[in-house]
Every structure is written in structure tokens, then in C-alpha cells.
Scaffold this motif. Sequence first.
Motif, mmCIF file in Angstrom:
data_model
loop_
_atom_site.group_PDB
_atom_site.id
_atom_site.type_symbol
_atom_site.label_atom_id
_atom_site.label_comp_id
_atom_site.label_asym_id
_atom_site.label_seq_id
_atom_site.Cartn_x
_atom_site.Cartn_y
_atom_site.Cartn_z
ATOM 1 N N LYS A 106 -10.223 -12.555 5.041
ATOM 2 C CA LYS A 106 -10.636 -11.286 5.652
ATOM 3 C C LYS A 106 -10.606 -10.136 4.653
ATOM 4 O O LYS A 106 -10.777 -8.977 5.012
ATOM 5 C CB LYS A 106 -9.716 -10.948 6.827
ATOM 6 N N LYS A 107 -10.321 -10.469 3.389
ATOM 7 C CA LYS A 107 -10.257 -9.485 2.298
ATOM 8 C C LYS A 107 -9.112 -8.487 2.459
ATOM 9 O O LYS A 107 -9.162 -7.372 1.932
ATOM 10 C CB LYS A 107 -11.597 -8.740 2.166
ATOM 11 N N GLN A 108 -8.070 -8.913 3.160
ATOM 12 C CA GLN A 108 -6.877 -8.074 3.297
ATOM 13 C C GLN A 108 -5.901 -8.418 2.168
ATOM 14 O O GLN A 108 -4.771 -8.866 2.389
ATOM 15 C CB GLN A 108 -6.238 -8.282 4.675
ATOM 16 N N TYR A 109 -6.351 -8.169 0.943
ATOM 17 C CA TYR A 109 -5.608 -8.618 -0.239
ATOM 18 C C TYR A 109 -4.258 -7.920 -0.380
ATOM 19 O O TYR A 109 -3.250 -8.546 -0.715
ATOM 20 C CB TYR A 109 -6.453 -8.386 -1.498
ATOM 21 N N SER A 110 -4.222 -6.630 -0.101
ATOM 22 C CA SER A 110 -2.955 -5.898 -0.216
ATOM 23 C C SER A 110 -1.942 -6.402 0.802
ATOM 24 O O SER A 110 -0.740 -6.483 0.510
ATOM 25 C CB SER A 110 -3.193 -4.398 -0.018
ATOM 26 N N ASN A 111 -2.408 -6.740 2.002
ATOM 27 C CA ASN A 111 -1.501 -7.285 3.016
ATOM 28 C C ASN A 111 -0.923 -8.624 2.579
ATOM 29 O O ASN A 111 0.257 -8.911 2.810
ATOM 30 C CB ASN A 111 -2.234 -7.446 4.346
ATOM 31 N N VAL A 112 -1.763 -9.465 1.948
ATOM 32 C CA VAL A 112 -1.276 -10.768 1.464
ATOM 33 C C VAL A 112 -0.162 -10.551 0.447
ATOM 34 O O VAL A 112 0.878 -11.231 0.487
ATOM 35 C CB VAL A 112 -2.427 -11.578 0.829
ATOM 36 N N ILE A 113 -0.359 -9.593 -0.463
ATOM 37 C CA ILE A 113 0.655 -9.321 -1.491
ATOM 38 C C ILE A 113 1.939 -8.798 -0.848
ATOM 39 O O ILE A 113 3.049 -9.241 -1.183
ATOM 40 C CB ILE A 113 0.103 -8.312 -2.528
ATOM 41 N N SER A 114 1.787 -7.871 0.108
ATOM 42 C CA SER A 114 2.975 -7.320 0.789
ATOM 43 C C SER A 114 3.755 -8.400 1.532
ATOM 44 O O SER A 114 4.989 -8.452 1.472
ATOM 45 C CB SER A 114 2.556 -6.220 1.772
ATOM 46 N N LEU A 115 3.040 -9.270 2.247
ATOM 47 C CA LEU A 115 3.707 -10.333 3.001
ATOM 48 C C LEU A 115 4.362 -11.346 2.060
ATOM 49 O O LEU A 115 5.451 -11.869 2.358
ATOM 50 C CB LEU A 115 2.705 -11.033 3.920
#
Length: 534
Positions: free
Chosen positions: A62-71
Motif C-alpha cells: 500500500k506504499k505505507q513505507y514509513s509505517n512499515v519502518i515504524s512498526l
Amino acid sequence: MSSSLFRLKRFSFNPSFLLPSPPRRFSHKPDDAVSSFLRMLSKNPPPPIIKFNKILASLAKKKQYSNVISLSQQMEFSEIASDVVNLNTLINCYCHLGRISFAFSVLGKILKRGYHPGSITFTTLIKSLCLNGEIRKALNFHDDVVAKGFQLDPVGYGTLINVLCKVGETKAALKLLRQVEGKPDLLMYSTIIDSLCKDKLVTDAFGLYHEMGVERISPDLFTYNALIGGLCVAGKFKKAVGLFKEMELKNNIKPDVSTFNILVDALCKKGKVKQAKNVLAVMIKQGVAPDLVTYSTLLDGYCLTKDMYKGKYVLNAMGRVGVTPNVDSYNIVINGFCKVKLVDEALALFEEMHHRELIPNTVIYNSLIDGLCKARRISCAVELVDVMHDTGHPADLITNNSLFDGLCKYHLLDKAIALFMKVKDHKIQPNIPTYTVIIDGLCKVGRLKIAQEIFQVLLSEGYNLNVMTYTVMINGYCKEGLLDEAQALLSKMEDNGCIPNAVNFQTIICALFEKNENDKAERLFREMIARDLL
């Protein structure tokens, strides 16, 4: 890079790079996936890592790259060890965010833990370096990967070849093709052939095309379109037609709308609109529907041959065959009518655009303003500038240069100078054509001293004056009988990096003969012959 990128110190690896500050911040409003992930983190014992990875992969899609890094940081903070799948996802996210150094730090972590990076990991990193303009680093990294015994798969090589070609590094792509383990595939060959043709290296492209035949790799439509386009750009239209026929007869590949558009474009650019219409007829006969590009190309052809009424007919006919003209279509025809001084026809099309609810752009306004100025309808041009401004299209340098030219040409010099000052006040920097028009206007109304002052300021400020600027200044000197000054300027042109042309010599020679300075005129004439300007 002299040292291997596989040395961990080159990755600046810091084991704590995944440790976050405790607050949880997300770049998107938390959705069900994020909420599920946070609930899983709070469980004791936590679920298997595969469940975390599944959510992270879905967020990455979903291109939520920053969320992936945060999680992922939350996982590390909760002392849940990441695996190679999670780390590969992180590399992908960092690369998409342009944080390449972090991506390489994650690769360092993969290697330190003894995991085996896959082709996708290396491809992602090399692609990211290429898109970031670091081509040399990307190729060196590839060489390091191969030297360490790793190997990219065909998809990886295809991706990298495509990226290299897109950023104009065709030679590097060709070099990479030679390093592919096993036989390169059709996509790799076609991508490089297309890039070579765009670089006008058609002979090299055909070298690869023949190599494909030796390797028994059949070309596809994309391959043929690239080669046909390359031949047309190189002016080898007959060969392009021969390849067009071979495509269908030899390989049973039907041409598509792009194929026909390439041929139509090549013919129209040579002014051969009648032949282009014959191609259009073949196209329709074969059941390939012409599109907006086809008709726009025809419009360009009619403008080139100044056959504007046929161009207008095509514009009107487009809607009847299901192709709706757009702003660019009207721009082509309006510009064409202005160039042949049929400004009223152009204005009628401008009105038609409003009825069709098409919003004219700056290019259309500029064409009309230039046409009106050349038709001595300066007041109409000024009114149109006001309309242009009211509709949210501020006048640019091209607009103002047309007005300068019109005002100066018809000796409305005070208005031209007033406009010049207004342009300067609006922080629009005049260019050499602007100054040339002003100098020419001043010379023609006998205000040579001001023209000379402007000319000298331009020279002292380091402007690269072109031959047209020198020409108008030489004309000004000759008009006032200042022939020594005209000859001195002619001599200085080359010192200032501008080569005199035949018009410069002819202007001074004629003025010298008129003043009965025949010896000087003949010497200059001999110099003109020596320069091969006759």
C-alpha cells in the motif's frame, strides 16, 4: 568504490538503528492492519514472526513505507527478532523513501546474521542507486555481488537494464547484458534496442537485433516499433517500411497504432502529408483505429506545409470519428493559422475552444499575441494579454518578446520601453532576443546613442550576444553613417565569440560603396570571399 560494499563498516551498521523512541508515530491514519500489528505486539508470548511479516508486506504494497519502518522499530523495541523476510521488506521501504544508506545498513545486518540475501534484495538496492543517479556505485556494487559468489536472476538483470536505459546509461546496460548468466531474454534485448534507437545508434541496435536471431530469440512488437522508429529518425524511411513489411510477413506480428503513428510522424515531418494519409488509409483498412496522436501528427504535417484549411478540416473531422480534439490539437492549428497570417481564423478557433469548454493554455495565448502583433493589431494583442492575465495565465517572456517586437517594428518605442520597465519590475529577466528587439527599435528611430549604451552594458555584464544582436547594431551604425564604428564592431565579433555572417559583411560593404569608399569596400569584399561567405 575501491573497497567492497560487503564490508560491514562500509554500511555504517549500527545495531541500535532499529531502536525507536517509545512514542508510536505513523504517517497514515492507523488502519486495521496497524491496529492488528500493535495488538500482536502486546501478546505474551508474541505470535510467530511470519504473522508480523504478512502485515508488514501488506502495508508495503500500500506504499505505507514509513509505517512499515515504524512498526519494525516497535518489534525491535519489544525484543522480537526480525528475520530475513522482514529485513528485505525494510530494505525495500528505505529504498522507496530514498534513504539508501539505511537500506545498506539493513543489508549489513542480514550478512552479519548469516542470512543469504536473494536476487530481489540486490536488485532493489542497485535499482535504488541508479534512480538516485549513482550509476557508478550501482555498477560497482553489482560487481561486488558477483565477485562474492552471488548472482542476480533474469528478472533482476531485466530490471536493472531497464533502469539504466531510462536514465540514459545505454552503454552500461549493454555491458550488463554481457554479464547475464545464461541467455539474455527478449525483454533485455528489446529494452536496449529501444534505448540505442533513441540515442540514434541505429546500427548498434540492428547489431543486437541480428544477435537475437542467432540466439533464436524472436522479436516482438515492441522490438519492431523501436527499430522502425529508429530508422525513421535516422531518415531511412524505405528501410523502415521494409522492416514494417517483414514484421508481418516473416514473424506474423500485426502492427498496432504506435507502429502506424511512427510512420505517419516520419512522413509528416518531411512534409509528405499525402503519403501519410495513405498510411492512415492502410491503418484503417487493417482495423487499427487512429488515435489522438495520429490526428495531432497529421495536423502538424498540414501546419508544416502551410495547408491550414485542410488542417482545420481534420480538426473538425476528429469528433466525427470518435476522437475528441484536446487543447494541444487546437494549439497546433491556431499556431499554424497565425504563422500564415490568418489571425482571424485562429481567433475563431480560440472562440470555438470556449464553446467546447476547453481552457486555452499559455502557448495558445502566445501564438495569438504573436500573430496579432505581426498583423499590426497591437491593441488587440494588448487586450488579449489582459484576458490572459484574468484567466490565470500571467504573461511570460515569450509573450512580452512578441509585444516588444510588434511595438518596436511599428515605431511605438516609448510604449515598448514602458513595457520593458514593467517586465523588469515584475522580476521577469529579459533575454538576448528581448534586448535585440529593443536595440533594433532604437536604431530604426534614430536613437542610436541609447542603443549603443544598452549594447555596451550587455557586453560588460558578460552576456553572450548572438549574431542577430551584432547585426542590428551594425545596421544602426551604417544607417547613421558611422562606418568606422561598424567595421570596428565587425572586427570585435570573433574576439567576443561570435562569428560574423554574410549579412554583416554585405551591410557594411553596401554602406561603404554608397559613401564612395570603394577601396575599403573591396578589401572587405575580398575578406568575405576568403571566409567563404559568398
